[in-house]
Design a protein around this motif. Structure first.
Motif, mmCIF file in Angstrom:
data_model
loop_
_atom_site.group_PDB
_atom_site.id
_atom_site.type_symbol
_atom_site.label_atom_id
_atom_site.label_comp_id
_atom_site.label_asym_id
_atom_site.label_seq_id
_atom_site.Cartn_x
_atom_site.Cartn_y
_atom_site.Cartn_z
ATOM 1 N N THR A 73 0.817 -1.220 0.000
ATOM 2 C CA THR A 73 0.000 0.000 0.000
ATOM 3 C C THR A 73 0.849 1.267 0.000
ATOM 4 O OG1 THR A 73 -0.145 0.117 2.424
ATOM 5 C CG2 THR A 73 -1.888 -1.129 1.264
ATOM 6 N N GLY A 74 2.168 1.135 0.217
ATOM 7 C CA GLY A 74 3.050 2.299 0.227
ATOM 8 C C GLY A 74 3.177 2.981 1.574
ATOM 9 N N VAL A 75 2.500 2.467 2.594
ATOM 10 C CA VAL A 75 2.556 3.083 3.919
ATOM 11 C C VAL A 75 3.982 3.063 4.472
ATOM 12 C CG1 VAL A 75 1.843 2.772 6.341
ATOM 13 C CG2 VAL A 75 0.147 2.724 4.512
ATOM 14 N N PHE A 76 4.692 1.961 4.292
ATOM 15 C CA PHE A 76 6.056 1.871 4.824
ATOM 16 C C PHE A 76 6.997 2.856 4.152
ATOM 17 C CE2 PHE A 76 5.482 -2.660 6.509
ATOM 18 C CZ PHE A 76 5.272 -2.199 7.784
ATOM 19 N N ASP A 77 6.876 3.017 2.848
ATOM 20 C CA ASP A 77 7.741 3.959 2.140
ATOM 21 C C ASP A 77 7.504 5.386 2.619
ATOM 22 O OD1 ASP A 77 8.903 1.928 0.661
ATOM 23 O OD2 ASP A 77 7.523 2.170 -1.024
ATOM 24 N N LYS A 78 6.256 5.734 2.808
ATOM 25 C CA LYS A 78 5.914 7.073 3.293
ATOM 26 C C LYS A 78 6.484 7.302 4.688
ATOM 27 C CE LYS A 78 1.900 10.062 4.005
ATOM 28 N NZ LYS A 78 0.440 10.171 3.920
#
Length: 97
Positions: A73-78
């Protein structure tokens, strides 16, 4: 047997408010995720840039599926862009002591 996960993050200076806001936004989905039994967050009194999440999941396998979903979902990258270092993730079993 359930597993307790201790996830510790250290924010870059000046980013803790953004991180807390982001956690408020995404953690309700974590609490509803398949296998999540509970989740609490704590902010360090001596160093407010440190947040600890104490999570309980039905199994380590279900937590692994959750982590994969969060990565997709991209949460970790953010989140990673606002951290001083990679998060610390540790796994614990309940003892009868």
């Amino acid at each position: 047997m359930s597993v307790t996960i201790i996830l510790e993050i250290k924010a870059k200076p000046g980013t803790i408010s953004e991180i807390i806001d982001n956690l408020r936004e995404v953690l309700p989905d974590t609490r509803r995720y398949d296998g999540c039994i509970g989740l609490k967050t704590y902010q360090n009194q001596e160093n407010p840039d440190v947040i600890v999440l104490v999570e309980e999941f039905e199994s380590r396998e279900k937590y692994s599926k959750y982590l994969s979903w969060r990565q997709n979902t991209g949460v970790f990258d953010k989140l990673a862009s606002k951290l001083q270092e990679p998060p610390s993730i540790r796994y614990f079993d309940l003892t009868d002591v």
